[in-house]
Design an enzyme around this catalytic site. Structure first.
Site, PDB file in Angstrom:
ATOM      1  CE  LYS A  38      -3.851  -1.904   2.728  1.00  0.00           C
ATOM      2  NZ  LYS A  38      -4.946  -1.713   1.765  1.00  0.00           N
ATOM      3  NE  ARG A  76     -10.794 -10.042  -1.537  1.00  0.00           N
ATOM      4  CZ  ARG A  76     -11.149  -9.198  -2.494  1.00  0.00           C
ATOM      5  NH1 ARG A  76     -11.483  -9.645  -3.687  1.00  0.00           N
ATOM      6  NH2 ARG A  76     -11.215  -7.899  -2.251  1.00  0.00           N
ATOM      7  CG  ASP A 132      -3.825  -4.296  -0.164  1.00  0.00           C
ATOM      8  OD1 ASP A 132      -3.945  -4.639   1.035  1.00  0.00           O
ATOM      9  OD2 ASP A 132      -3.967  -3.121  -0.565  1.00  0.00           O
TER      10      ASP A 132
HETATM   11  N1  BES Z   1      -7.994  -3.836   4.691  1.00  0.00           N
HETATM   12  C1  BES Z   1      -8.205  -3.463   3.346  1.00  0.00           C
HETATM   13  C2  BES Z   1      -9.528  -2.740   3.125  1.00  0.00           C
HETATM   14  C3  BES Z   1      -9.676  -1.390   3.770  1.00  0.00           C
HETATM   15  C4  BES Z   1      -9.398  -0.247   3.047  1.00  0.00           C
HETATM   16  C5  BES Z   1     -10.149  -1.272   5.047  1.00  0.00           C
HETATM   17  C6  BES Z   1      -9.563   0.987   3.623  1.00  0.00           C
HETATM   18  C7  BES Z   1     -10.291  -0.044   5.618  1.00  0.00           C
HETATM   19  C8  BES Z   1     -10.019   1.086   4.900  1.00  0.00           C
HETATM   20  C9  BES Z   1      -8.193  -4.702   2.460  1.00  0.00           C
HETATM   21  O1  BES Z   1      -7.386  -5.730   2.869  1.00  0.00           O
HETATM   22  C10 BES Z   1      -7.696  -4.259   1.133  1.00  0.00           C
HETATM   23  O2  BES Z   1      -6.576  -3.884   1.055  1.00  0.00           O
HETATM   24  N2  BES Z   1      -8.556  -4.316   0.123  1.00  0.00           N
HETATM   25  C11 BES Z   1      -8.198  -3.920  -1.177  1.00  0.00           C
HETATM   26  C12 BES Z   1      -8.760  -4.920  -2.143  1.00  0.00           C
HETATM   27  C13 BES Z   1      -8.246  -4.763  -3.544  1.00  0.00           C
HETATM   28  C14 BES Z   1      -6.783  -5.151  -3.597  1.00  0.00           C
HETATM   29  C15 BES Z   1      -9.048  -5.646  -4.456  1.00  0.00           C
HETATM   30  C16 BES Z   1      -8.806  -2.534  -1.417  1.00  0.00           C
HETATM   31  O3  BES Z   1      -9.887  -2.260  -0.921  1.00  0.00           O
HETATM   32  O4  BES Z   1      -8.145  -1.728  -2.061  1.00  0.00           O
HETATM   33 ZN    ZN Z   2      -7.028  -5.818   4.869  1.00  0.00          ZN
HETATM   34 MN    MN Z   3      -5.387  -5.518   2.188  1.00  0.00          MN
END
Ligand code: BES
Ligand code: ZN
Ligand code: MN
Length: 502
Positions: free
Chosen positions: A266, A340, A336
């Site tokens: 990230k 899931r 990321d």
């Molecule tokens: N933990 C994050 C989701 C998240 C984002 C929670 C912002 C709280 C605030 C999750 O693991 C993630 O990174 N999701 C990605 C998925 C994508 C790679 C398909 C996302 O939401 O960008």
């Molecule tokens: Zn996450």
């Molecule tokens: Mn993530």
């Protein structure tokens, strides 16, 4: 914090001793005889317009003659509904957040509250006075010790009062753990918290480590954990409040104690906030803490897969294929999308409890924050009954969610040439494609998914955990306990086939 419920009239409230007296005033104040000092004050404040109209508008007074408490706060509570009461009490208690205020007398009698309104008042007192101190010794700890709530008929609202106190205990556990930084809230520390809860009567906790998780074949969960030096934990909590034969509700909480994104790393900005990526786990721990207080007649299982998502020499790489506990293989296209991966194995594990319902709770997608913001959690379920029960619980608990669609067409993007599925689809409808991924592991289950990425956390100046969705979950469980418990777990009905036309 200590709460007490008392029978008090407005006249008696004047001689109440407390550091501050808060009186909730409705929009249409009963023309109370102004022969008591507080009634006179309210009548004057009203008549002069000094107490503006509008929920949570405040008027503070000091050393009112005939009133024992040095400070008096009048606060508008609108129609006296739970949501107005919550706003009003939060504003008043927030204004009284200072070292000298340790005991507040809260007069609710004028608004004739129901149980839900009393519960909302208790909740607001706790929320408005919460202080995070665990890693900040310089912070002034919560000064408020005691709140005495005055109503005219305490017996009518005693259940709501007790419910509110249980809820507060649970929300504070959830907030506390989500607020703690990742080095003070590791998977092992969450497991210790669960073990402590497991000592309460009717509770049991089991904690599995990497060896046991490997033996179970949880290849997706293991894959996320393998990039971290911090060992994973799989936490199994049990609360047995119902009869032995009654099928439990299973709550599954995402417990990523820190989400760097892994190799699909990230950006640096706001990455610190990814310490709350165990908000789902925190809400399960909080709900169990609340169950210990409310003790509803229901069996509940809590499952928490917990690990860090780190980039490392051992970490999973984009393109790696892993085998989940269900036997289905997954091509990890984006490391990321780890939530899931840990949840899918926990959902497979959930089937062994032959549950009446399984609800997973996860800070799963940024896309859900874009879709619903911080107001409503995303709710996903193929089952109309379960979706309605959760939606209603959310409305009643002032912790709302909104049902999102699960059409099979949304799963198209999860197809992979190298595994049974990929772990991500395109950018479009990201919270739904994440739910479609999870759904592939719920064939045997009556399942719902709550995406709390937007609701579990506040950004900005008031940065911190909200304790959501503990109110929704507790409400759901308590209302399930009140409805008859089936002895045999209900199988989810196959979706009704639409008759072909013509
Ligand atoms: N933990 C994050 C989701 C998240 C984002 C929670 C912002 C709280 C605030 C999750 O693991 C993630 O990174 N999701 C990605 C998925 C994508 C790679 C398909 C996302 O939401 O960008
Ligand atoms: Zn996450
Ligand atoms: Mn993530």
């Amino acid at each position: 914090m200590d709460f007490e419920l008392k029978s008090v009239s407005l006249a008696e409230a004047a001689s109440w001793s407390a550091d501050a007296l808060v009186v909730l005033v409705s929009d249409s104040p009963a023309s109370a005889a102004s022969d008591s000092p507080l009634a006179a004050l309210i009548a004057q404040a009203h008549g002069s317009g000094a107490l503006e109209s509008g929920v949570a508008k405040l008027l503070s007074a000091y050393q009112v003659s005939g009133v024992q408490a040095a400070r008096v706060l009048l606060v508008r509570a609108g129609d006296g509904s739970p949501s107005s009461v919550r706003k009003a009490v939060a504003a008043a208690v927030g204004a009284l957040k200072q070292p000298g205020i340790q005991k507040i007398a809260l007069m609710l009698g004028l608004i004739e509250p129901d149980g839900d309104a009393v519960s909302a008042a208790v909740q607001a007192c706790a929320e408005a006075s919460y202080v995070y101190t665990h890693t900040k010794p310089s912070a002034k700890a919560r000064a408020l010790r005691r709140v005495v709530i005055g109503v005219s008929k305490p017996d009518a609202v005693r259940d709501g009062f007790a419910y509110g106190k249980a809820l507060v205990v649970g929300m504070e556990v959830a907030k506390e753990w989500a607020n703690r930084p990742a080095n003070h809230a590791t998977p092992s520390m969450l497991a210790d918290c669960a073990r402590q809860l497991g000592r309460k009567p009717g509770f049991k906790t089991e904690v599995l480590g990497p060896k046991e998780v490997k033996a179970l074949g949880m290849g997706a969960f293991l894959a996320v954990a393998q990039g971290s030096a911090e060992p994973l934990r799989f936490i199994v909590l049990r609360y047995n409040g119902g009869t032995k034969s009654s099928a439990p509700v299973v709550l599954v909480g995402k417990g990523i104690t820190f989400d760097t994104g892994g190799i699909s790393i990230k950006p640096a900005a706001e990455m610190d906030e990814m310490k709350y990526d165990m908000g789902g786990a925190a809400s399960v721990l909080g709900t169990f803490a609340a169950l210990a207080e409310a003790r509803p007649a229901i069996n509940v299982v809590g499952l928490i897969p917990s690990c860090e998502n780190m980039p490392d020499g051992l970490a999973i790489k984009p393109g790696d294929v892993v085998t989940s506990m269900s036997g289905q293989t997954i091509e990890i296209l984006n490391t990321d999308a780890e939530g899931r991966l840990i949840l899918c194995d926990a959902l497979s594990y959930a089937a062994r409890f032959k549950p009446r319902a399984v609800v997973d709770i996860a800070t799963l997608t940024g896309a859900c924050v874009i879709a619903l913001g911080a107001v409503r959690s995303g709710l996903f379920s193929p089952d109309d009954g379960l979706a309605a029960a959760l939606q209603q619980a959310g409305e009643a608990a002032l912790d709302p969610c909104w049902r999102m669609p699960l059409d099979d067409d949304y799963a198209e993007g999860l197809k992979s040439n190298f595994a049974d599925m990929g772990n991500v689809a395109g950018r479009a409808a990201g919270s739904i494609t994440a739910a479609k991924f999870l759904q592939k592991f719920t064939a045997e289950l009556n399942w719902a998914h709550l995406d709390i990425a937007g609701t579990a956390w506040k950004s900005g100046a008031a940065k911190g955990a909200t304790g959501r969705p503990v109110p929704l979950l507790l409400r759901y469980l308590v209302s399930e306990a009140q409805s008859p418990l089936p002895d045999v777990p209900p199988r989810r009905k196959a979706p009704a086939k639409r008759p072909h036309k013509g």
